[in-house]
Design a protein around this motif. Structure first.
Motif, PDB file in Angstrom:
ATOM      1  N   ALA A 104       0.891  -1.368  -0.100  1.00 48.39           N
ATOM      2  CA  ALA A 104      -0.008   0.002   0.111  1.00 48.39           C
ATOM      3  C   ALA A 104       0.802   1.432  -0.044  1.00 48.39           C
ATOM      4  CB  ALA A 104      -0.874   0.038   1.196  1.00 48.39           C
ATOM      5  N   VAL A 105       0.610   2.094  -0.790  1.00 52.41           N
ATOM      6  CA  VAL A 105       1.594   3.163  -1.204  1.00 52.41           C
ATOM      7  C   VAL A 105       0.996   4.510  -0.999  1.00 52.41           C
ATOM      8  CG1 VAL A 105       2.997   4.531  -2.853  1.00 52.41           C
ATOM      9  CG2 VAL A 105       2.981   1.997  -3.205  1.00 52.41           C
ATOM     10  N   TYR A 106       1.488   5.424  -0.060  1.00 55.37           N
ATOM     11  CA  TYR A 106       0.716   6.532   0.378  1.00 55.37           C
ATOM     12  C   TYR A 106       1.807   7.707  -0.021  1.00 55.37           C
ATOM     13  CZ  TYR A 106      -2.081   3.545   3.047  1.00 55.37           C
ATOM     14  OH  TYR A 106      -2.911   2.398   3.540  1.00 55.37           O
ATOM     15  N   GLU A 107       1.497   8.456  -0.939  1.00 56.50           N
ATOM     16  CA  GLU A 107       2.198   9.514  -1.329  1.00 56.50           C
ATOM     17  C   GLU A 107       1.858  10.731  -0.506  1.00 56.50           C
ATOM     18  OE1 GLU A 107       2.951  10.454  -5.470  1.00 56.50           O
ATOM     19  OE2 GLU A 107       3.583   8.317  -5.891  1.00 56.50           O
ATOM     20  N   VAL A 108       2.905  11.207   0.236  1.00 54.62           N
ATOM     21  CA  VAL A 108       2.501  12.579   0.844  1.00 54.62           C
ATOM     22  C   VAL A 108       3.140  13.848   0.483  1.00 54.62           C
ATOM     23  CG1 VAL A 108       2.568  13.466   3.392  1.00 54.62           C
ATOM     24  CG2 VAL A 108       2.287  11.176   3.071  1.00 54.62           C
ATOM     25  N   ASP A 109       2.217  14.788   0.201  1.00 56.38           N
ATOM     26  CA  ASP A 109       3.094  16.074  -0.182  1.00 56.38           C
ATOM     27  C   ASP A 109       1.923  17.119  -0.060  1.00 56.38           C
ATOM     28  OD1 ASP A 109       4.958  17.697  -1.401  1.00 56.38           O
ATOM     29  OD2 ASP A 109       5.300  16.317  -2.807  1.00 56.38           O
ATOM     30  N   HIS A 110       2.439  18.328  -0.491  1.00 53.34           N
ATOM     31  CA  HIS A 110       1.526  19.298  -0.723  1.00 53.34           C
ATOM     32  C   HIS A 110       0.466  19.259  -1.430  1.00 53.34           C
ATOM     33  CE1 HIS A 110       0.263  23.696  -1.141  1.00 53.34           C
ATOM     34  NE2 HIS A 110       0.755  23.974   0.172  1.00 53.34           N
ATOM     35  N   PRO A 111      -0.764  19.772  -1.112  1.00 56.58           N
ATOM     36  CA  PRO A 111      -2.164  19.418  -2.243  1.00 56.58           C
ATOM     37  C   PRO A 111      -1.618  19.963  -3.419  1.00 56.58           C
ATOM     38  CG  PRO A 111      -2.692  19.949  -0.084  1.00 56.58           C
ATOM     39  CD  PRO A 111      -1.187  20.296  -0.034  1.00 56.58           C
ATOM     40  N   ALA A 112      -1.122  21.190  -3.660  1.00 55.25           N
ATOM     41  CA  ALA A 112      -0.625  21.630  -4.949  1.00 55.25           C
ATOM     42  C   ALA A 112       0.260  20.898  -5.721  1.00 55.25           C
ATOM     43  CB  ALA A 112      -0.159  23.316  -4.758  1.00 55.25           C
ATOM     44  N   THR A 113       1.470  20.506  -5.074  1.00 51.94           N
ATOM     45  CA  THR A 113       2.070  19.503  -6.020  1.00 51.94           C
ATOM     46  C   THR A 113       1.682  18.425  -6.360  1.00 51.94           C
ATOM     47  OG1 THR A 113       4.099  20.286  -4.493  1.00 51.94           O
ATOM     48  CG2 THR A 113       4.456  18.175  -5.495  1.00 51.94           C
ATOM     49  N   GLN A 114       0.623  17.963  -5.542  1.00 54.00           N
ATOM     50  CA  GLN A 114       0.047  16.583  -5.932  1.00 54.00           C
ATOM     51  C   GLN A 114      -1.234  16.632  -7.066  1.00 54.00           C
ATOM     52  OE1 GLN A 114      -1.642  14.920  -2.180  1.00 54.00           O
ATOM     53  NE2 GLN A 114       0.208  13.602  -1.983  1.00 54.00           N
ATOM     54  N   ARG A 115      -1.763  17.975  -7.024  1.00 53.80           N
ATOM     55  CA  ARG A 115      -2.494  18.181  -8.284  1.00 53.80           C
ATOM     56  C   ARG A 115      -1.725  18.145  -9.514  1.00 53.80           C
ATOM     57  NH1 ARG A 115      -4.864  21.595  -4.195  1.00 53.80           N
ATOM     58  NH2 ARG A 115      -3.964  23.325  -5.040  1.00 53.80           N
ATOM     59  N   TRP A 116      -0.494  18.846  -9.493  1.00 57.37           N
ATOM     60  CA  TRP A 116       0.122  18.991 -10.470  1.00 57.37           C
ATOM     61  C   TRP A 116       0.727  17.644 -10.952  1.00 57.37           C
ATOM     62  CZ3 TRP A 116       5.931  18.847  -9.768  1.00 57.37           C
ATOM     63  CH2 TRP A 116       6.605  18.887 -10.707  1.00 57.37           C
ATOM     64  N   GLU A 139       2.660  22.621   7.965  1.00 58.47           N
ATOM     65  CA  GLU A 139       2.391  23.696   8.880  1.00 58.47           C
ATOM     66  C   GLU A 139       1.196  23.556   9.636  1.00 58.47           C
ATOM     67  OE1 GLU A 139       4.751  25.847   9.575  1.00 58.47           O
ATOM     68  OE2 GLU A 139       6.109  25.045   7.822  1.00 58.47           O
ATOM     69  N   ASP A 140       0.307  23.079   9.247  1.00 58.82           N
ATOM     70  CA  ASP A 140      -1.146  23.170   9.779  1.00 58.82           C
ATOM     71  C   ASP A 140      -1.671  21.743  10.180  1.00 58.82           C
ATOM     72  OD1 ASP A 140      -1.263  25.714   9.774  1.00 58.82           O
ATOM     73  OD2 ASP A 140      -1.502  25.812   7.782  1.00 58.82           O
ATOM     74  N   ASP A 141      -1.595  20.590   9.381  1.00 63.37           N
ATOM     75  CA  ASP A 141      -2.256  19.400   9.406  1.00 63.37           C
ATOM     76  C   ASP A 141      -1.172  18.341  10.169  1.00 63.37           C
ATOM     77  OD1 ASP A 141      -4.077  20.493   7.703  1.00 63.37           O
ATOM     78  OD2 ASP A 141      -3.010  19.545   5.559  1.00 63.37           O
ATOM     79  N   ASN A 142      -2.316  17.565  10.827  1.00 62.01           N
ATOM     80  CA  ASN A 142      -1.638  16.351  11.459  1.00 62.01           C
ATOM     81  C   ASN A 142      -1.328  15.303  10.650  1.00 62.01           C
ATOM     82  OD1 ASN A 142      -2.246  13.469  13.277  1.00 62.01           O
ATOM     83  ND2 ASN A 142      -1.206  15.065  14.549  1.00 62.01           N
ATOM     84  N   LEU A 143       0.054  14.981  10.530  1.00 60.44           N
ATOM     85  CA  LEU A 143       0.511  13.706   9.425  1.00 60.44           C
ATOM     86  C   LEU A 143      -0.350  12.469   9.777  1.00 60.44           C
ATOM     87  CD1 LEU A 143       2.403  12.739   7.179  1.00 60.44           C
ATOM     88  CD2 LEU A 143       3.943  12.490   8.796  1.00 60.44           C
ATOM     89  N   ALA A 144      -0.236  11.925  10.964  1.00 62.75           N
ATOM     90  CA  ALA A 144      -0.762  10.776  11.488  1.00 62.75           C
ATOM     91  C   ALA A 144      -2.154  10.874  10.778  1.00 62.75           C
ATOM     92  CB  ALA A 144      -0.424  10.473  12.680  1.00 62.75           C
ATOM     93  N   SER A 145      -3.073  11.799  11.323  1.00 63.30           N
ATOM     94  CA  SER A 145      -4.429  11.871  11.105  1.00 63.30           C
ATOM     95  C   SER A 145      -4.711  11.762   9.571  1.00 63.30           C
ATOM     96  CB  SER A 145      -5.006  13.094  11.634  1.00 63.30           C
ATOM     97  OG  SER A 145      -4.891  13.138  13.286  1.00 63.30           O
ATOM     98  N   ARG A 146      -3.975  12.630   8.749  1.00 63.17           N
ATOM     99  CA  ARG A 146      -4.290  12.534   7.299  1.00 63.17           C
ATOM    100  C   ARG A 146      -3.983  11.157   6.646  1.00 63.17           C
ATOM    101  NH1 ARG A 146      -7.169  15.097   4.970  1.00 63.17           N
ATOM    102  NH2 ARG A 146      -6.120  15.442   3.181  1.00 63.17           N
ATOM    103  N   LEU A 147      -3.081  10.494   7.219  1.00 71.24           N
ATOM    104  CA  LEU A 147      -2.841   9.273   6.782  1.00 71.24           C
ATOM    105  C   LEU A 147      -3.643   8.100   7.130  1.00 71.24           C
ATOM    106  CD1 LEU A 147       1.110   9.043   7.395  1.00 71.24           C
ATOM    107  CD2 LEU A 147       0.173   8.506   5.174  1.00 71.24           C
TER     108      LEU A 147
END
Length: 279
Positions: A104-116, A139-147
């Motif tokens: 299972a692959v989770y790519e984590v990055d800024h939303p703007a980069t991911q849209r691009w 700066e604002d999001d909790n990494l674990a929660s987002r994953l």
């Protein structure tokens, strides 16, 4: 991060693609999808390597991105079922590696980069259906929660790669991310790349830094953090990790691969650290 394409991500992908074009066998790493992913920018970006491939920054970048990718992806063969790629940029593991079918692959990055990136994937007709794109504003999001929202199981071991990112962050931002990672399942592994302070660089690293750091700053992506191995160990231990090893570029791949007749040579500018969550 500004809205729009990341020049750092493009340069890294171009270097991985160029390695198969400019350098000779044996290859340190084979990224067979990077050129396609770069799409209409590929010809321009690869032309720099074709015409000036022995320049210290270009050859140094090819050595850096291929060695770190090979070392990291070889760790996946240890049997992990979850792979978290922090600051994924234009990473192509999920679109070319047979291992991706069982992980299972989770790519984590800024939303703007991911849209691009998703636009580039569509244009290149690369299947991204098996990838979870986890948009995170560090700066604002909790990494674990987002994953977890995207299906990540914090109770199962994972391999986390964090390559080509920490040098662009403040130590405070790095510590915040490590605090989240240190709460993952016991045995979870982290492979993180960090930049050495000037006094620990070898001659090749010094020459690379002389060109690359100024260029990065001019492009709006300055290097902000530099660590000794001892400082990285202390930082990781403070956030719940046990450090297994610090790895130089020369050590990241089999020594025979550095016996070369092209412009590819290891430099001591950045190192990898391999660490495990103590739990």
């Amino acid at each position: 991060m500004e809205e729009g394409p990341s020049r750092t991500a493009m340069m890294a992908a171009a270097a991985r693609a160029a390695h198969l074009i400019v350098d000779r066998e044996p290859y340190l790493f084979q990224d067979t999808a990077a050129e396609a992913l770069l799409g209409t920018r590929a010809a321009e970006l690869l032309s720099y390597h074709r015409t000036s491939g022995d320049h210290p920054v270009l050859s140094g970048t090819r050595a850096q991105v291929t060695a770190r990718s090979r070392y990291t992806e070889e760790r996946l063969s240890a049997g992990f079922t979850q792979y978290v790629i922090l600051g994924a940029g234009l990473d192509t593991f999920a679109y070319r590696s047979p291992l991706a079918k069982a992980i299972a692959v989770y790519e984590v990055d800024h939303p703007a980069t991911q849209r691009w990136k998703q636009e580039l994937l569509t244009a290149a007709e690369l299947d991204s259906s098996a990838v979870e794109f986890v948009g995170v504003d560090f700066e604002d999001d909790n990494l674990a929660s987002r994953l977890i929202t995207h299906g990540f199981d914090p109770n199962q071991q994972a391999l986390v790669s964090w390559l080509g990112v920490s040098m662009y962050l403040t130590e405070s931002a790095i510590a915040t991310t490590l605090d989240s990672l240190g709460r993952f399942a016991r045995g979870t592994e982290l492979i993180m790349e960090y930049a050495l302070p000037s006094g620990l660089r070898d001659e090749a690293g010094r020459v690379y830094a002389e060109f690359a750091l100024e260029a990065s700053a001019q492009q709006g992506e300055p290097w902000l953090s530099f660590f000794t191995p001892e400082q990285v160990t202390e930082l990781l231990e403070r956030h719940g990790f046990a450090v297994a090893e610090h790895i130089s570029q020369r050590q990241a791949v089999d020594s025979a691969l550095w016996q070369r007749e092209d412009a590819l040579h290891p430099a001591d500018l950045c190192r990898l650290v391999w660490a495990t969550v103590r739990g």
